[in-house]
Design a protein around this motif. Structure first.
Motif, PDB file in Angstrom:
ATOM      1  N   ASP A  99     -19.776 118.850   1.784  1.00 34.89           N
ATOM      2  CA  ASP A  99     -20.542 118.803   3.037  1.00 34.89           C
ATOM      3  C   ASP A  99     -21.766 119.720   2.948  1.00 34.89           C
ATOM      4  O   ASP A  99     -22.874 119.340   3.345  1.00 34.89           O
ATOM      5  N   ILE A 100     -21.556 120.918   2.447  1.00 41.11           N
ATOM      6  CA  ILE A 100     -22.651 121.883   2.309  1.00 41.11           C
ATOM      7  C   ILE A 100     -23.717 121.309   1.382  1.00 41.11           C
ATOM      8  O   ILE A 100     -24.913 121.328   1.695  1.00 41.11           O
ATOM      9  N   HIS A 101     -23.290 120.786   0.240  1.00 37.19           N
ATOM     10  CA  HIS A 101     -24.241 120.242  -0.731  1.00 37.19           C
ATOM     11  C   HIS A 101     -24.996 119.030  -0.173  1.00 37.19           C
ATOM     12  O   HIS A 101     -26.200 118.881  -0.399  1.00 37.19           O
ATOM     13  N   GLU A 102     -24.304 118.193   0.557  1.00 37.02           N
ATOM     14  CA  GLU A 102     -24.951 117.010   1.126  1.00 37.02           C
ATOM     15  C   GLU A 102     -26.055 117.405   2.110  1.00 37.02           C
ATOM     16  O   GLU A 102     -27.118 116.796   2.150  1.00 37.02           O
ATOM     17  N   THR A 103     -25.812 118.451   2.889  1.00 39.56           N
ATOM     18  CA  THR A 103     -26.799 118.907   3.870  1.00 39.56           C
ATOM     19  C   THR A 103     -27.948 119.654   3.206  1.00 39.56           C
ATOM     20  O   THR A 103     -29.105 119.494   3.595  1.00 39.56           O
ATOM     21  N   PHE A 104     -27.627 120.479   2.219  1.00 43.08           N
ATOM     22  CA  PHE A 104     -28.630 121.299   1.533  1.00 43.08           C
ATOM     23  C   PHE A 104     -28.525 121.096   0.021  1.00 43.08           C
ATOM     24  O   PHE A 104     -28.005 121.950  -0.702  1.00 43.08           O
ATOM     25  N   PRO A 105     -29.014 119.967  -0.492  1.00 48.63           N
ATOM     26  CA  PRO A 105     -28.831 119.642  -1.909  1.00 48.63           C
ATOM     27  C   PRO A 105     -29.528 120.603  -2.876  1.00 48.63           C
ATOM     28  O   PRO A 105     -29.150 120.665  -4.056  1.00 48.63           O
ATOM     29  N   GLU A 106     -30.496 121.362  -2.405  1.00 51.41           N
ATOM     30  CA  GLU A 106     -31.194 122.311  -3.279  1.00 51.41           C
ATOM     31  C   GLU A 106     -30.485 123.667  -3.367  1.00 51.41           C
ATOM     32  O   GLU A 106     -30.794 124.474  -4.239  1.00 51.41           O
ATOM     33  N   ALA A 107     -29.575 123.924  -2.461  1.00 52.17           N
ATOM     34  CA  ALA A 107     -28.892 125.224  -2.429  1.00 52.17           C
ATOM     35  C   ALA A 107     -27.807 125.292  -3.502  1.00 52.17           C
ATOM     36  O   ALA A 107     -27.162 124.300  -3.826  1.00 52.17           O
ATOM     37  N   LYS A 108     -27.626 126.476  -4.048  1.00 55.15           N
ATOM     38  CA  LYS A 108     -26.539 126.740  -4.984  1.00 55.15           C
ATOM     39  C   LYS A 108     -25.315 127.180  -4.181  1.00 55.15           C
ATOM     40  O   LYS A 108     -25.445 127.859  -3.171  1.00 55.15           O
ATOM     41  N   ILE A 109     -24.147 126.804  -4.676  1.00 52.24           N
ATOM     42  CA  ILE A 109     -22.897 127.181  -4.029  1.00 52.24           C
ATOM     43  C   ILE A 109     -22.097 128.035  -5.003  1.00 52.24           C
ATOM     44  O   ILE A 109     -21.926 127.667  -6.174  1.00 52.24           O
ATOM     45  N   TYR A 110     -21.607 129.164  -4.525  1.00 58.39           N
ATOM     46  CA  TYR A 110     -20.770 130.070  -5.310  1.00 58.39           C
ATOM     47  C   TYR A 110     -19.442 130.184  -4.577  1.00 58.39           C
ATOM     48  O   TYR A 110     -19.412 130.558  -3.415  1.00 58.39           O
ATOM     49  N   TYR A 111     -18.371 129.858  -5.272  1.00 61.65           N
ATOM     50  CA  TYR A 111     -17.050 129.833  -4.634  1.00 61.65           C
ATOM     51  C   TYR A 111     -16.139 130.869  -5.276  1.00 61.65           C
ATOM     52  O   TYR A 111     -15.919 130.852  -6.493  1.00 61.65           O
ATOM     53  N   PHE A 112     -15.580 131.766  -4.448  1.00 56.06           N
ATOM     54  CA  PHE A 112     -14.586 132.723  -4.925  1.00 56.06           C
ATOM     55  C   PHE A 112     -13.222 132.062  -4.986  1.00 56.06           C
ATOM     56  O   PHE A 112     -12.768 131.459  -4.010  1.00 56.06           O
ATOM     57  N   SER A 113     -12.571 132.208  -6.116  1.00 57.09           N
ATOM     58  CA  SER A 113     -11.208 131.700  -6.261  1.00 57.09           C
ATOM     59  C   SER A 113     -10.302 132.316  -5.203  1.00 57.09           C
ATOM     60  O   SER A 113     -10.560 133.411  -4.702  1.00 57.09           O
ATOM     61  N   ILE A 114      -9.251 131.586  -4.871  1.00 51.71           N
ATOM     62  CA  ILE A 114      -8.213 132.165  -4.022  1.00 51.71           C
ATOM     63  C   ILE A 114      -7.515 133.207  -4.873  1.00 51.71           C
ATOM     64  O   ILE A 114      -7.084 132.924  -5.995  1.00 51.71           O
ATOM     65  N   THR A 115      -7.416 134.424  -4.365  1.00 49.59           N
ATOM     66  CA  THR A 115      -6.834 135.509  -5.153  1.00 49.59           C
ATOM     67  C   THR A 115      -5.363 135.706  -4.816  1.00 49.59           C
ATOM     68  O   THR A 115      -4.897 135.359  -3.735  1.00 49.59           O
ATOM     69  N   ARG A 116      -4.678 136.277  -5.764  1.00 47.00           N
ATOM     70  CA  ARG A 116      -3.231 136.464  -5.655  1.00 47.00           C
ATOM     71  C   ARG A 116      -2.893 137.558  -4.652  1.00 47.00           C
ATOM     72  O   ARG A 116      -3.445 138.656  -4.701  1.00 47.00           O
ATOM     73  N   CYS A 117      -1.973 137.267  -3.752  1.00 47.42           N
ATOM     74  CA  CYS A 117      -1.488 138.255  -2.777  1.00 47.42           C
ATOM     75  C   CYS A 117      -0.381 139.084  -3.414  1.00 47.42           C
ATOM     76  O   CYS A 117       0.304 138.634  -4.324  1.00 47.42           O
ATOM     77  N   SER A 118      -0.195 140.297  -2.905  1.00 43.34           N
ATOM     78  CA  SER A 118       0.692 141.222  -3.601  1.00 43.34           C
ATOM     79  C   SER A 118       2.065 141.422  -2.985  1.00 43.34           C
ATOM     80  O   SER A 118       2.960 141.937  -3.648  1.00 43.34           O
ATOM     81  N   LYS A 119       2.263 141.047  -1.715  1.00 39.20           N
ATOM     82  CA  LYS A 119       3.596 141.237  -1.142  1.00 39.20           C
ATOM     83  C   LYS A 119       3.766 140.384   0.102  1.00 39.20           C
ATOM     84  O   LYS A 119       2.813 139.818   0.629  1.00 39.20           O
ATOM     85  N   GLY A 120       4.989 140.317   0.569  1.00 39.02           N
ATOM     86  CA  GLY A 120       5.290 139.566   1.775  1.00 39.02           C
ATOM     87  C   GLY A 120       5.275 138.065   1.542  1.00 39.02           C
ATOM     88  O   GLY A 120       5.254 137.586   0.411  1.00 39.02           O
ATOM     89  N   THR A 121       5.276 137.349   2.621  1.00 34.80           N
ATOM     90  CA  THR A 121       5.296 135.890   2.574  1.00 34.80           C
ATOM     91  C   THR A 121       4.124 135.344   1.780  1.00 34.80           C
ATOM     92  O   THR A 121       4.264 134.378   1.029  1.00 34.80           O
ATOM     93  N   PHE A 122       2.954 135.951   1.934  1.00 33.11           N
ATOM     94  CA  PHE A 122       1.759 135.452   1.255  1.00 33.11           C
ATOM     95  C   PHE A 122       1.937 135.419  -0.263  1.00 33.11           C
ATOM     96  O   PHE A 122       1.459 134.514  -0.923  1.00 33.11           O
ATOM     97  N   ALA A 123       2.638 136.406  -0.802  1.00 33.81           N
ATOM     98  CA  ALA A 123       2.847 136.459  -2.247  1.00 33.81           C
ATOM     99  C   ALA A 123       3.697 135.289  -2.738  1.00 33.81           C
ATOM    100  O   ALA A 123       3.562 134.864  -3.883  1.00 33.81           O
ATOM    101  N   THR A 124       4.549 134.765  -1.878  1.00 30.31           N
ATOM    102  CA  THR A 124       5.427 133.665  -2.299  1.00 30.31           C
ATOM    103  C   THR A 124       4.679 132.345  -2.423  1.00 30.31           C
ATOM    104  O   THR A 124       5.215 131.382  -2.963  1.00 30.31           O
ATOM    105  N   TYR A 125       3.442 132.289  -1.929  1.00 33.83           N
ATOM    106  CA  TYR A 125       2.653 131.064  -1.980  1.00 33.83           C
ATOM    107  C   TYR A 125       1.731 130.981  -3.198  1.00 33.83           C
ATOM    108  O   TYR A 125       0.874 130.091  -3.258  1.00 33.83           O
TER     109      TYR A 125
END
Length: 165
Positions: free
Chosen positions: A71-97
């Motif tokens: 969607d972003i690229h379609e609206t602004f085809p000249e813009a560069k997109i930089y995406y941060f990976s989903i990072t690993r959580c360290s404890k609790g429920t989030f870590a189990t995912y």
């Protein structure tokens, strides 16, 4: 930290805690696409809440991130997109995912970033390595100051941000 570290730069932080790609696609369609003027870059950090809050599996979360980036690229085809990976959580429920979070990362690397010259995958997990808990706040989910420095260094390394005039 963002406002201090990028003071004097032509940069805006539009982050909203707890949002998913579904929220951002609706905001994009209804508001943002018409209010943003000639951006050069988009730095995107999203997807973890698709898994944690929406119970999406990795493939669906990755697919939803891909659609937002398209969607972003379609609206602004000249813009560069930089995406941060989903990072690993360290404890609790989030870590189990981690399998689902990493599944979204894998889906994106294999199905979006392979053939797109306008998009760059920023892999914070590669830098966090096995010491990923050192980059998290006590909740095990949000990055701490040390984690933020990694994100900031990746932005400074890959993204050209102009000074304000």
């Amino acid at each position: 930290l963002f406002s201090k570290d990028f003071a004097g730069k032509n940069a805006v932080n539009l982050g909203i805690n707890g949002t998913t790609t579904h929220h951002w696609r609706a905001m994009w369609r209804d508001y943002l696409a018409d209010t943003i003027v000639s951006p050069k870059n988009f730095i995107v950090n999203i997807g973890i809440n698709n898994v944690d809050d929406n119970s999406e599996d990795g493939k669906n979360a990755g697919r939803n991130v891909r659609m937002l980036l398209e969607d972003i690229h379609e609206t602004f085809p000249e813009a560069k997109i930089y995406y941060f990976s989903i990072t690993r959580c360290s404890k609790g429920t989030f870590a189990t995912y981690w399998d689902r979070h990493n599944g979204a990362n894998t889906y994106l690397k294999e199905n979006f970033f392979v053939d797109n010259s306008y998009a760059t995958y920023l892999d914070a997990n590669e830098i966090f390595g096995e010491d990923y808990a050192d980059y998290r706040m006590d909740d095990g989910l949000h990055i701490n100051g040390r984690g933020y420095l990694i994100f900031k260094s990746l932005i400074n390394e890959y993204v050209e941000i102009e000074d304000l005039e």
